[in-house]
Design an enzyme around this catalytic site. Structure first.
Site, PDB file in Angstrom:
ATOM      1  N   ASP A  68     -12.761   9.518  -6.341  1.00  0.00           N
ATOM      2  CA  ASP A  68     -12.132   8.473  -7.168  1.00  0.00           C
ATOM      3  C   ASP A  68     -12.719   8.537  -8.629  1.00  0.00           C
ATOM      4  O   ASP A  68     -13.868   8.231  -9.017  1.00  0.00           O
ATOM      5  CB  ASP A  68     -12.797   7.198  -6.677  1.00  0.00           C
ATOM      6  CG  ASP A  68     -12.121   5.907  -7.303  1.00  0.00           C
ATOM      7  OD1 ASP A  68     -11.262   6.036  -8.120  1.00  0.00           O
ATOM      8  OD2 ASP A  68     -12.301   4.832  -6.802  1.00  0.00           O
ATOM      9  N   GLU A 100      -2.555   8.980 -11.176  1.00  0.00           N
ATOM     10  CA  GLU A 100      -2.081   7.708 -11.667  1.00  0.00           C
ATOM     11  C   GLU A 100      -2.004   8.062 -13.302  1.00  0.00           C
ATOM     12  O   GLU A 100      -2.807   8.521 -13.749  1.00  0.00           O
ATOM     13  CB  GLU A 100      -2.921   6.620 -11.708  1.00  0.00           C
ATOM     14  CG  GLU A 100      -3.346   6.462  -9.853  1.00  0.00           C
ATOM     15  CD  GLU A 100      -4.228   5.495  -9.535  1.00  0.00           C
ATOM     16  OE1 GLU A 100      -4.399   4.479 -10.355  1.00  0.00           O
ATOM     17  OE2 GLU A 100      -5.017   5.469  -8.595  1.00  0.00           O
ATOM     18  N   HIS A 128       0.391   3.511 -10.693  1.00  0.00           N
ATOM     19  CA  HIS A 128      -0.621   3.949  -9.498  1.00  0.00           C
ATOM     20  C   HIS A 128       0.154   4.646  -8.724  1.00  0.00           C
ATOM     21  O   HIS A 128       0.348   4.241  -7.343  1.00  0.00           O
ATOM     22  CB  HIS A 128      -1.291   2.653  -8.966  1.00  0.00           C
ATOM     23  CG  HIS A 128      -2.388   2.890  -8.062  1.00  0.00           C
ATOM     24  ND1 HIS A 128      -2.394   3.650  -7.158  1.00  0.00           N
ATOM     25  CD2 HIS A 128      -3.623   2.047  -8.093  1.00  0.00           C
ATOM     26  CE1 HIS A 128      -3.583   3.569  -6.278  1.00  0.00           C
ATOM     27  NE2 HIS A 128      -4.131   2.835  -7.081  1.00  0.00           N
ATOM     28  N   ARG A 171       0.753  -1.230   0.182  1.00  0.00           N
ATOM     29  CA  ARG A 171       0.286   0.154   0.057  1.00  0.00           C
ATOM     30  C   ARG A 171       0.928   1.397  -0.040  1.00  0.00           C
ATOM     31  O   ARG A 171       1.433   1.754   1.164  1.00  0.00           O
ATOM     32  CB  ARG A 171      -1.161  -0.103   1.296  1.00  0.00           C
ATOM     33  CG  ARG A 171      -1.821   1.110   1.333  1.00  0.00           C
ATOM     34  CD  ARG A 171      -3.013   1.439   0.477  1.00  0.00           C
ATOM     35  NE  ARG A 171      -3.918   0.161   0.553  1.00  0.00           N
ATOM     36  CZ  ARG A 171      -4.570   0.018  -0.559  1.00  0.00           C
ATOM     37  NH1 ARG A 171      -4.690   0.246  -1.545  1.00  0.00           N
ATOM     38  NH2 ARG A 171      -5.419  -1.257  -0.244  1.00  0.00           N
ATOM     39  N   ARG A 217       1.397  -6.482  -9.784  1.00  0.00           N
ATOM     40  CA  ARG A 217       1.784  -5.857  -8.679  1.00  0.00           C
ATOM     41  C   ARG A 217       1.997  -6.741  -7.348  1.00  0.00           C
ATOM     42  O   ARG A 217       2.742  -6.396  -6.396  1.00  0.00           O
ATOM     43  CB  ARG A 217       0.830  -4.686  -7.864  1.00  0.00           C
ATOM     44  CG  ARG A 217      -0.484  -5.332  -7.660  1.00  0.00           C
ATOM     45  CD  ARG A 217      -1.371  -4.208  -7.118  1.00  0.00           C
ATOM     46  NE  ARG A 217      -2.580  -4.481  -6.977  1.00  0.00           N
ATOM     47  CZ  ARG A 217      -3.573  -4.032  -5.939  1.00  0.00           C
ATOM     48  NH1 ARG A 217      -3.210  -2.466  -5.446  1.00  0.00           N
ATOM     49  NH2 ARG A 217      -4.704  -4.239  -5.653  1.00  0.00           N
TER      50      ARG A 217
HETATM   51  C1  BG6 Z   1      -7.422   3.339  -7.283  1.00  0.00           C
HETATM   52  C2  BG6 Z   1      -8.960   3.112  -7.426  1.00  0.00           C
HETATM   53  O1  BG6 Z   1      -6.980   3.803  -8.488  1.00  0.00           O
HETATM   54  O2  BG6 Z   1      -7.088   2.400  -6.299  1.00  0.00           O
HETATM   55  C3  BG6 Z   1      -9.704   2.929  -6.195  1.00  0.00           C
HETATM   56  O3  BG6 Z   1      -9.478   4.168  -8.310  1.00  0.00           O
HETATM   57  C4  BG6 Z   1      -9.203   1.802  -5.476  1.00  0.00           C
HETATM   58  O4  BG6 Z   1     -11.069   2.668  -6.701  1.00  0.00           O
HETATM   59  C5  BG6 Z   1      -7.597   2.157  -5.342  1.00  0.00           C
HETATM   60  O5  BG6 Z   1      -9.766   1.721  -4.231  1.00  0.00           O
HETATM   61  C6  BG6 Z   1      -6.776   1.231  -4.499  1.00  0.00           C
HETATM   62  O6  BG6 Z   1      -7.261   0.072  -4.870  1.00  0.00           O
HETATM   63  P1  BG6 Z   1      -6.285  -1.199  -4.211  1.00  0.00           P
HETATM   64  O7  BG6 Z   1      -6.824  -2.569  -4.922  1.00  0.00           O
HETATM   65  O8  BG6 Z   1      -5.101  -1.182  -4.001  1.00  0.00           O
HETATM   66  O9  BG6 Z   1      -7.235  -1.263  -2.721  1.00  0.00           O
END
Ligand code: BG6
Length: 295
Positions: free
Chosen positions: A213, A270, A167, A71, A97
């Protein structure tokens, strides 16, 4: 291509392969212009610190484990974004990923360090997505700019279509006083659950007052994150989608690997090709998407 283990590569001064968190392998860059750290797991960049100041955001609750996405930093989403075009693809944001990439080499010209990583399909990836591909990722970091270059080649004998995203999570002083500029006039889909999906047209700069979002479509516009004492610019090539995301209060609380109060300190802007901007590649063809981040 036979992959040499990362620990056996001859790397330039200031670049080393180190044991990362919880048994994962990381590559650290520590040179005069910047510090950087990238996990082979997901080819996941977790730090870019030009002149001592961190640009990327990492959650204090991030989990470092095989099969789990980290994360924060820069996850790579491929070959689908979110739950994919028909909303049924798993794992979310694709499988690269959470897959270990190979470190091909690292080079430097004294000002820049470039890490070069690669991933190709395997029996496991073909079980999730039945295509042959080669992904080549270059992360070039220096004092003024972080350049991320993702090239996908179709190594099979039939065309395929994919989505992708770099991302990028950015650290900000307080999201409530941040603006993202540059996407004015662009069309977007509102992906907040329960919202009118649109398409809508972005009116003015983006500011944050609730979960946000948005998937911007058919735009290569450069976005600028205007924070109190700095601006971060995200310029793109080969990318027609941009996603802007902050989870705000409830969604942060619902994510186990995201601290309840951390939403104030981050924003994702992103570089992507998603939904209607998905890319189709003929056999043998390649596509490169780049993000150029500068402070
Ligand atoms: C973003 C999406 O790119 O990633 C969101 O637009 C999403 O909707 C976020 O919640 C995080 O995604 P993840 O799968 O890493 O929890």
């Amino acid at each position: 291509m036979t992959q040499v283990p990362a620990s056996d590569l001859t790397l330039p001064d200031g670049v080393r392969v180190v044991p990362g968190r919880d048994g994962l392998t990381a590559v650290q860059v520590d040179v005069a212009s910047c510090f950087g750290e990238l996990y082979l797991h997901g080819a996941h960049l977790t730090s870019w610190r030009p002149l001592g100041s961190e640009v990327l955001w990492m959650s204090g609750a991030a989990v470092f484990a095989p099969g789990r996405a980290i994360r924060g930093g820069v996850p790579i989403c491929f070959p689908w974004f979110a739950d994919g075009p028909d909303g049924t693809s798993t794992p979310a944001h694709g499988f690269v990923r959470t897959t270990e990439w190979g470190l091909v080499d690292a080079t430097t010209d004294g000002r820049w360090v470039e890490l070069h990583l690669a991933l190709t399909d395997t029996e496991q990836t073909r079980a999730l997505w039945p295509h042959s591909f080669a992904a080549d990722y270059r992360v070039r970091m220096g004092e003024d700019e972080l350049a991320l270059l993702l090239t996908v080649t179709n190594t099979g004998d039939a065309p395929f279509t994919f989505e992708e995203a770099l991302h990028t999570y950015f650290t900000v002083s307080d999201i409530r006083s941040v603006q993202v500029r540059g996407l004015e006039g662009s069309s977007y889909l509102d992906m907040v659950p329960g919202a009118d999906r649109g398409p809508h047209v972005q009116q003015g700069p983006i500011s944050f007052t609730a979960e946000l979002d948005r998937t911007y479509q058919a735009t290569g516009a450069t976005a600028v994150i205007r924070d109190r004492d700095r601006s971060v610019t995200v310029a793109r090539t080969g990318s027609s989608s941009a996603i802007v995301w902050n989870p705000w209060v409830d969604k942060s609380a619902a994510m186990a690997d995201f601290g309840d109060d951390e939403w104030t300190g981050m924003v994702c802007v992103e570089t992507a090709n998603a939904k209607a901007d998905a890319v189709t590649l003929a056999p043998g063809a390649a596509h490169t998407m780049t993000a150029h981040v500068s402070v």
